[in-house]
Enzyme design. Structure first.
Site, PDB file in Angstrom:
ATOM      1  N   SER A 519     -15.392 -20.974   3.390  1.00  0.00           N
ATOM      2  CA  SER A 519     -15.701 -22.110   2.539  1.00  0.00           C
ATOM      3  C   SER A 519     -15.647 -23.429   3.313  1.00  0.00           C
ATOM      4  O   SER A 519     -16.269 -23.550   4.359  1.00  0.00           O
ATOM      5  CB  SER A 519     -14.757 -22.086   1.344  1.00  0.00           C
ATOM      6  OG  SER A 519     -15.332 -22.794   0.298  1.00  0.00           O
ATOM      7  N   HIS A 645     -16.843 -16.154  -4.727  1.00  0.00           N
ATOM      8  CA  HIS A 645     -16.478 -16.987  -3.584  1.00  0.00           C
ATOM      9  C   HIS A 645     -15.117 -16.559  -3.032  1.00  0.00           C
ATOM     10  O   HIS A 645     -14.082 -16.869  -3.628  1.00  0.00           O
ATOM     11  CB  HIS A 645     -16.424 -18.429  -4.085  1.00  0.00           C
ATOM     12  CG  HIS A 645     -16.270 -19.441  -3.020  1.00  0.00           C
ATOM     13  ND1 HIS A 645     -17.231 -19.674  -2.072  1.00  0.00           N
ATOM     14  CD2 HIS A 645     -15.256 -20.300  -2.747  1.00  0.00           C
ATOM     15  CE1 HIS A 645     -16.830 -20.639  -1.266  1.00  0.00           C
ATOM     16  NE2 HIS A 645     -15.624 -21.030  -1.653  1.00  0.00           N
TER      17      HIS A 645
HETATM   18  C1  GTR Z   1     -15.725 -26.386  -3.341  1.00  0.00           C
HETATM   19  C2  GTR Z   1     -16.707 -27.167  -2.539  1.00  0.00           C
HETATM   20  C3  GTR Z   1     -17.396 -26.282  -1.544  1.00  0.00           C
HETATM   21  C4  GTR Z   1     -16.458 -25.340  -0.843  1.00  0.00           C
HETATM   22  C5  GTR Z   1     -15.260 -24.938  -1.664  1.00  0.00           C
HETATM   23  C6  GTR Z   1     -14.052 -24.439  -0.907  1.00  0.00           C
HETATM   24  O1  GTR Z   1     -15.115 -27.144  -4.326  1.00  0.00           O
HETATM   25  O2  GTR Z   1     -17.624 -27.709  -3.422  1.00  0.00           O
HETATM   26  O3  GTR Z   1     -18.141 -27.060  -0.634  1.00  0.00           O
HETATM   27  O4  GTR Z   1     -16.092 -25.799   0.380  1.00  0.00           O
HETATM   28  O5  GTR Z   1     -14.768 -25.956  -2.449  1.00  0.00           O
HETATM   29  O6  GTR Z   1     -13.731 -24.898   0.170  1.00  0.00           O
HETATM   30  O7  GTR Z   1     -13.396 -23.559  -1.471  1.00  0.00           O
END
Ligand code: GTR
Length: 669
Positions: A519, A645
């Site tokens: 991420s 995610h």
């Molecule tokens: C989210 C962000 C992403 C990603 C994510 C993370 O809120 O929008 O760009 O990086 O966090 O790091 O888990």
């Protein structure tokens, strides 16, 4: 949503103009009897807002850190010379005088306005006000002209994860604190016929906008960018009666979207000082519809900026790669300093028989300065059943070293250590264990090195006061310039410092260190790999916008959303590309190409639409063309996992297979 926002702004603008017409140009002299909250509000931006609008503001700020009404009152009674007096004169010159009494400051000018406030943690507790406010007001009234007006500076609620004992007064709830401040400030203003300077409400309005929680630097003091700016905007409207909307003063490091939101939120607070207003300034809804993807042409990685085609690998390495790297550095991540000259390492703890004897755990301090005020606590884990140095994954963690494993030997930071980060969420042992399949990593003969992102730069927009940035400010500067490092570049810099250490550790094969991240830390792993070619391989897991997703597609998270939600991640220049992706001199496939010819793994997840899997795949396919041009096939591995995610053992298997293939043979050289 856009239309609603435009409508709102139009209405606000109209109201603002209505005020402007009736206002007179004049000089206003205002004295704040405050503390660090008045320092945040009046010692910068306020005079400049006036200057841009034809109003001359002379400002005095009587400052004692954390000063309560009780202490101000006692100081008045005893004529105590305890204040730092900041004076901004008609020409904007700022001076500081130490050991000043209230009496001296009150006599220094014929003040038009004197303001009062309570220490922030007591602001919502009416029982802390009297008899002090009454006594103080009496004292002040006796020393200022008859026409002087009195204003109440409304303080603001804390960030949810603040490290401040006073937050307990409000059950550690921002909403409870805000409500309490409103109730009390309303009462006080009615009782004393004070006019209100509703910064508490302005800040709360801003938190309800796309600026979100990016307002304070440590959870209670305003950050030096949009936080201090909105406070000054609120003061400006309150003391001049003139609108701040459209004010042409451009404060350094506050970008256009923030300015628009801050002006609107301050203005709304003036209209409605004791409760929040919904301005409709929310994030735009994400697009997930392929039919709505804007038309664009991807920049060609193999064409120089001057239009010349790259015709040989030499030309790539000697000309195009440096050119592209410099563009990413200047326009997106920001330039980082090199290795600090005072950097040194210390072995802080070693556990040779961790995980039932399978592994050795080491904790190493990587200190950036002699004073050891800033350091990474690097956790290094190596398998015990392997002879000689091991190839090693190096990745930053989200939840502290102790979040990586349940193993008890990993040190739990003390509260004091968290406090150096400012706001914090306490780490929980093993909370992210599933993201670090240690047994697999070790049994396949790899080491793991990891550290917390907080060690390098805590992850919020504190205007670069709490991380490593401050160690490098020169020439009186206190903020990185528009082309200097943001937080992601700082984290990547931290990865390089960890690699500096790993090069000295005999258990690690430092020619085979893999930069890995998930991420936001996947974005970081890419930039670390691009900036530091000592990394032998790079893994970017679900890195999305600003990582492996093509920016021009604007699917899921966009440059507008990411820069407003995380203003600190990228450098100031990157804000130019908000709603303006086509002006970017590159796109993310070219960031991936900077890794070539080193092996690169990219991963998406089917349900992680926010990260735009299609855009991530497109970038890796495009980058692969550069690898092939350079004569390297099969060195970009893309996979997509079912699910959301995350980074799990399933993903790690791809990464270790890739590392087995290239780093365990000699093909990587
Ligand atoms: C989210 C962000 C992403 C990603 C994510 C993370 O809120 O929008 O760009 O990086 O966090 O790091 O888990």
């Amino acid at each position: 949503m856009k239309t609603l926002r435009t409508l709102c702004l139009a209405v606000l603008l109209f109201l603002g103009l209505a005020l402007t017409v009736s206002a007179q140009e004049k000089t206003i002299k205002v004295l704040a009897i405050g503390n660090s909250f008045s320092m945040d509000a009046v010692e910068q931006n306020l005079h400049e807002l006036g200057e841009a609008d034809g109003v001359n503001i002379i400002i005095g700020d009587m400052y004692i850190g954390g000063c309560s009404l009780e202490r101000h009152f006692n100081n008045s009674v005893n004529n105590t010379a305890d204040y730092q007096y900041c004076k901004i004169s008609a020409d904007g010159k700022k001076t500081y005088t130490q050991n000043v009494t209230l009496e001296t400051a009150l006599a220094d000018e014929q003040w038009d306005i004197v303001t009062f406030q309570q220490a922030s943690h007591y602001s919502g507790q009416i029982e802390t006000y009297e008899p002090y406010l009454k006594g103080l007001l009496k004292y002040v009234k006796a020393r200022v002209p008859a026409g002087t007006k009195f204003f109440w500076h409304q303080t603001w609620a804390y960030a949810p994860n603040v490290v401040h004992d006073g937050f307990a007064n409000y059950g550690c709830s921002q909403k409870t604190m805000y409500d309490a401040i409103m109730k009390v400030s309303k009462k006080i203003c009615a009782k004393y016929k004070f006019s209100v300077i509703p910064v508490g409400t302005a800040v709360q309005n801003l938190r309800g906008s796309y600026v979100e929680e990016n307002v304070t630097r440590d959870g209670f003091h305003l950050n030096h960018t949009v936080g201090r700016y909105i406070a000054a905007c609120t003061w400006y409207e309150a003391i001049t009666g003139r609108t701040v909307i459209g004010n042409s003063y451009v404060t350094p490091f506050v970008f256009h979207d923030q300015e628009v939101a801050a002006q609107a939120c301050a203005h709304a607070a003036i209209q409605n000082p004791f409760s929040t207003s919904d301005l409709g300034l929310t994030r735009p809804a994400p697009n997930y519809d392929e039919a709505m993807v804007p038309e664009f042409t991807l920049p060609d990685a193999l064409t120089m900026q001057n239009g010349e085609k790259v015709t040989s690998p030499e030309q790539w390495f000697n000309q195009r790669r440096p050119e592209l790297y410099a563009l990413f550095e200047k326009e997106m991540f920001g330039r980082a300093p090199g290795k600090p000259s005072e950097m040194h390492f210390k072995l802080l703890k070693q556990t040779p028989d961790a995980l039932g004897g399978k592994a050795t755990f080491k904790e190493v301090g990587i200190y950036f300065n002699k004073e050891e005020s800033q350091y990474i606590r690097l956790l290094v884990i190596v398998p015990n059943n392997v002879q000689g140095p091991v190839p090693t994954f190096l990745g930053i963690n989200f939840a502290g070293n102790m979040g990586v494993t349940l193993e008890e030997c990993v040190t739990e930071p003390e509260r004091a250590e968290y406090s150096r980060f400012g706001r914090y969420t306490p780490y929980v042992r093993g909370t992210n264990e599933r993201r670090w399949p240690l047994e697999d990593i070790l049994s396949r003969g790899y080491g793991l090195a990891t550290f917390s992102r907080d060690d390098v730069d805590p992850d919020w927009d504190d205007s670069f006061t709490n991380g490593v940035h401050k160690l490098f400010y020169k020439d009186g500067k206190s903020h990185p310039e528009a082309d200097e490092w943001g937080t992601i570049a700082a984290w990547a810099w931290g990865m390089s410092r960890a690699l500096d250490y790993l090069q000295t550790d005999p258990d690690i094969d430092a020619t085979k260190v893999i930069s890995i991240g998930h991420s936001r830390l996947g974005k970081t792993a890419l930039w670390a790999g691009a900036s530091d070619q000592r990394f032998a391989m790079v893994v970017s897991n679900d890195s999305g916008c600003g990582g492996t997703a093509i920016s021009r597609r604007a699917v899921g998270e966009t440059l507008e959303v990411i820069n407003n939600a995380f203003p600190h991640w990228f450098c100031g220049n990157f804000k130019k590309y908000i709603r303006n992706e086509n002006a970017l001199p590159f796109d993310q496939h070219e960031l991936l190409a900077l890794i070539a010819p080193r092996p690169l793994c990219v991963a998406s997840a089917t349900e992680d639409l926010w990260a735009d899997p299609t855009g991530e795949k497109m970038a890796s396919d495009e980058a692969e063309k550069v690898y092939e041009f350079l004569g390297y096939k099969d060195r970009v591995d893309y996979h997509v996992r079912e699910g959301g995610h995350d980074i799990v053992a399933f993903d790690w298997k791809f990464y270790m297979d890739m590392a087995d293939k290239y780093l365990k043979s000699d093909q990587a050289k």
